[in-house]
Design a protein around this motif. Structure first.
Motif, PDB file in Angstrom:
ATOM      1  N   ILE A 135      34.042  22.437  27.570  1.00 14.65           N
ATOM      2  CA  ILE A 135      33.002  22.483  26.532  1.00 14.65           C
ATOM      3  C   ILE A 135      33.208  21.408  25.472  1.00 14.65           C
ATOM      4  N   THR A 136      34.289  21.531  24.693  1.00 10.78           N
ATOM      5  CA  THR A 136      34.444  20.686  23.510  1.00 10.78           C
ATOM      6  C   THR A 136      35.217  19.399  23.753  1.00 10.78           C
ATOM      7  N   SER A 137      36.095  19.392  24.774  1.00  7.60           N
ATOM      8  CA  SER A 137      36.925  18.214  25.000  1.00  7.60           C
ATOM      9  C   SER A 137      37.539  18.299  26.390  1.00  7.60           C
ATOM     10  N   ALA A 138      38.383  17.331  26.703  1.00  6.21           N
ATOM     11  CA  ALA A 138      39.081  17.335  27.994  1.00  6.21           C
ATOM     12  C   ALA A 138      40.231  18.316  28.012  1.00  6.21           C
ATOM     13  N   TYR A 139      40.501  18.984  26.868  1.00 12.13           N
ATOM     14  CA  TYR A 139      41.674  19.848  26.774  1.00 12.13           C
ATOM     15  C   TYR A 139      41.356  21.298  26.451  1.00 12.13           C
ATOM     16  N   ASP A 140      40.093  21.641  26.238  1.00 14.39           N
ATOM     17  CA  ASP A 140      39.792  23.050  25.996  1.00 14.39           C
ATOM     18  C   ASP A 140      39.891  23.820  27.307  1.00 14.39           C
ATOM     19  N   ASN A 141      39.981  25.150  27.218  1.00 10.72           N
ATOM     20  CA  ASN A 141      40.243  25.949  28.413  1.00 10.72           C
ATOM     21  C   ASN A 141      39.491  27.271  28.354  1.00 10.72           C
ATOM     22  N   LEU A 142      38.793  27.585  29.438  1.00  5.99           N
ATOM     23  CA  LEU A 142      38.123  28.871  29.609  1.00  5.99           C
ATOM     24  C   LEU A 142      38.726  29.554  30.824  1.00  5.99           C
ATOM     25  N   SER A 143      39.142  30.806  30.671  1.00  8.25           N
ATOM     26  CA  SER A 143      39.772  31.509  31.781  1.00  8.25           C
ATOM     27  C   SER A 143      39.299  32.958  31.839  1.00  8.25           C
ATOM     28  N   ALA A 144      39.337  33.512  33.042  1.00  8.76           N
ATOM     29  CA  ALA A 144      38.998  34.911  33.277  1.00  8.76           C
ATOM     30  C   ALA A 144      39.999  35.482  34.273  1.00  8.76           C
ATOM     31  N   ARG A 145      40.358  36.729  34.097  1.00 11.44           N
ATOM     32  CA  ARG A 145      41.310  37.361  35.006  1.00 11.44           C
ATOM     33  C   ARG A 145      41.115  38.877  34.990  1.00 11.44           C
ATOM     34  N   VAL A 146      41.661  39.507  36.023  1.00 13.23           N
ATOM     35  CA  VAL A 146      41.697  40.967  36.104  1.00 13.23           C
ATOM     36  C   VAL A 146      43.102  41.372  36.517  1.00 13.23           C
ATOM     37  N   ALA A 147      43.716  42.247  35.716  1.00 15.73           N
ATOM     38  CA  ALA A 147      45.046  42.767  36.022  1.00 15.73           C
ATOM     39  C   ALA A 147      44.940  44.240  36.394  1.00 15.73           C
ATOM     40  N   VAL A 148      45.713  44.651  37.383  1.00 16.33           N
ATOM     41  CA  VAL A 148      45.777  46.053  37.799  1.00 16.33           C
ATOM     42  C   VAL A 148      47.242  46.469  37.808  1.00 16.33           C
ATOM     43  N   THR A 149      47.583  47.487  37.014  1.00 14.04           N
ATOM     44  CA  THR A 149      48.964  47.960  36.939  1.00 14.04           C
ATOM     45  C   THR A 149      49.010  49.478  37.068  1.00 14.04           C
ATOM     46  N   LYS A 150      50.195  49.993  37.374  1.00 17.10           N
ATOM     47  CA  LYS A 150      50.407  51.435  37.482  1.00 17.10           C
ATOM     48  C   LYS A 150      51.761  51.794  36.890  1.00 17.10           C
ATOM     49  N   ASP A 151      51.813  52.907  36.196  1.00 19.39           N
ATOM     50  CA  ASP A 151      53.067  53.373  35.626  1.00 19.39           C
ATOM     51  C   ASP A 151      54.010  53.823  36.742  1.00 19.39           C
ATOM     52  N   VAL A 152      55.225  53.275  36.744  1.00 13.28           N
ATOM     53  CA  VAL A 152      56.220  53.632  37.764  1.00 13.28           C
ATOM     54  C   VAL A 152      57.404  54.377  37.159  1.00 13.28           C
ATOM     55  N   ALA A 153      57.303  54.733  35.873  1.00 12.31           N
ATOM     56  CA  ALA A 153      58.424  55.378  35.187  1.00 12.31           C
ATOM     57  C   ALA A 153      58.217  56.875  34.999  1.00 12.31           C
ATOM     58  N   GLY A 154      57.099  57.417  35.516  1.00 13.92           N
ATOM     59  CA  GLY A 154      56.867  58.853  35.409  1.00 13.92           C
ATOM     60  C   GLY A 154      56.355  59.306  34.066  1.00 13.92           C
ATOM     61  N   ALA A 155      55.742  58.408  33.294  1.00 18.18           N
ATOM     62  CA  ALA A 155      55.150  58.786  32.004  1.00 18.18           C
ATOM     63  C   ALA A 155      53.718  59.271  32.247  1.00 18.18           C
ATOM     64  N   HIS A 156      52.712  58.392  32.116  1.00 18.82           N
ATOM     65  CA  HIS A 156      51.339  58.822  32.397  1.00 18.82           C
ATOM     66  C   HIS A 156      51.025  58.810  33.894  1.00 18.82           C
ATOM     67  N   GLU A 157      51.798  58.083  34.687  1.00 17.03           N
ATOM     68  CA  GLU A 157      51.678  58.058  36.153  1.00 17.03           C
ATOM     69  C   GLU A 157      50.298  57.631  36.641  1.00 17.03           C
ATOM     70  N   SER A 158      49.594  56.837  35.842  1.00 17.03           N
ATOM     71  CA  SER A 158      48.234  56.446  36.188  1.00 17.03           C
ATOM     72  C   SER A 158      48.142  54.931  36.302  1.00 17.03           C
ATOM     73  N   TYR A 159      46.925  54.452  36.499  1.00 21.08           N
ATOM     74  CA  TYR A 159      46.681  53.019  36.641  1.00 21.08           C
ATOM     75  C   TYR A 159      45.821  52.524  35.486  1.00 21.08           C
ATOM     76  N   ILE A 160      45.904  51.218  35.239  1.00 20.22           N
ATOM     77  CA  ILE A 160      45.099  50.560  34.212  1.00 20.22           C
ATOM     78  C   ILE A 160      44.531  49.281  34.811  1.00 20.22           C
ATOM     79  N   VAL A 161      43.230  49.081  34.661  1.00 19.08           N
ATOM     80  CA  VAL A 161      42.562  47.845  35.076  1.00 19.08           C
ATOM     81  C   VAL A 161      42.129  47.115  33.808  1.00 19.08           C
ATOM     82  N   THR A 162      42.548  45.856  33.662  1.00 20.03           N
ATOM     83  CA  THR A 162      42.286  45.111  32.435  1.00 20.03           C
ATOM     84  C   THR A 162      41.583  43.795  32.736  1.00 20.03           C
ATOM     85  N   PRO A 163      40.248  43.750  32.643  1.00 21.88           N
ATOM     86  CA  PRO A 163      39.538  42.466  32.733  1.00 21.88           C
ATOM     87  C   PRO A 163      39.604  41.740  31.388  1.00 21.88           C
ATOM     88  N   ALA A 164      39.689  40.412  31.428  1.00 24.25           N
ATOM     89  CA  ALA A 164      39.796  39.632  30.191  1.00 24.25           C
ATOM     90  C   ALA A 164      39.168  38.260  30.366  1.00 24.25           C
TER      91      ALA A 164
END
Length: 280
Positions: A135-164
């Motif tokens: 957009i603004t120059s040769a050095y600006d940056n636009l990024s998108a990602r999706v992370a999927v994680t799951k608790d493995v320590a026995g706390a909430h024991e659920s998953y989280i999906v985080t788009p950003a």
């Protein structure tokens, strides 16, 4: 490292964001080490804040980037060798969730009476794509990602999906700015663990019984932040940089309706941070 430092390590943004690292393409390696102070909610959904401090770092080794976003540490297993500025991302993610793990830091008698939660270790992976020079120059940056994680320590024991989605741009050789938005989509057990209140918890805390947090999976909150920085050494690619961040989160749906948030806390969450770092 004490608990406050560990929390900050996982919650502060990097002193030098993605576009500045993109400018280091010729060197292929970089390391930023920083320390900062932040004001964060006493728990997720709280209407009180507390100050924390601690270290931070990010870098690139042999064309593989590693970085943190929120409570997650990312490692990009795909080396960035594309001279077109397109960066395909894929790799592991690990995070530590310390929400309500220390009663002394909550400062709310009702939430304290519900008891502390166990530390969650969230492990998974992410996929994303970024483009430098868009957009603004040769050095600006636009990024998108999706992370999927799951608790493995026995706390909430659920998953989280985080788009950003994130956008960063250098404003000059001495300064940069960025904006980011993200969301958290969580499983049933996550809502049950952090949002629900059973009869015993209601009796102890005075908050009403609540059983809707774990009724189904859903979006728990949305997040937005603004980041800016200024070089104390004259060049944001090297030397000392001072940086700051302001962030806002909105708790959503039945997670916001939980008495933990609606009565004892607030749907609106604010974060502020400032730090100084050195880039080698």
């Amino acid at each position: 490292m004490n608990q406050l430092s560990r929390i900050l390590l996982l919650t502060l943004p990097f002193i030098v964001p993605a576009p500045v690292v993109a400018q280091e393409a010729e060197d292929r390696s970089s390391l930023t080490v920083g320390i900062g102070v932040a004001s964060i909610p006493t728990y997720e959904g709280s209407d009180d804040s507390r100050m924390i401090f601690g270290p931070q770092l990010r870098g690139t080794v042999k064309e593989h980037a590693f970085f943190t976003r929120g409570p997650m540490l990312f490692f990009d297993a795909i080396p960035n060798r594309d001279d077109s500025g397109i960066d395909f991302q894929l790799g592991p993610v690990v995070g530590v969730r310390l929400d309500r793990t220390s009663i002394k830091q909550i400062n709310d008698r009702a939430i304290e009476a519900l008891g502390k939660r166990d530390t969650a270790i969230e492990v998974g992976g992410y996929v994303g794509i970024g483009k430098t020079g868009i957009i603004t120059s040769a050095y600006d940056n636009l990024s998108a990602r999706v992370a999927v994680t799951k608790d493995v320590a026995g706390a909430h024991e659920s998953y989280i999906v985080t788009p950003a989605i994130e956008y960063f741009t250098p404003l000059s050789i001495r300064s940069f700015a960025g904006i980011g938005v993200s969301a958290d989509y969580v499983g049933k057990k996550f809502g049950r663990y952090y949002s629900d209140i059973d009869a015993a918890g209601s009796l102890a805390s005075g908050l009403p019984v609540y059983a809707r947090g774990g009724a189904d999976a859903g979006f728990r909150r949305v997040n937005a932040n603004l980041t800016g920085g200024y070089s104390l050494s004259g060049d944001i690619r090297r030397g000392w940089v001072i940086a700051g961040m302001v962030g806002y989160s909105r708790m959503l749906g039945r997670y916001a309706d939980s008495p933990v948030v609606a009565i004892a806390g607030s749907k609106d969450q604010f974060i502020g941070a400032i730090g100084v770092g050195y880039t080698f």
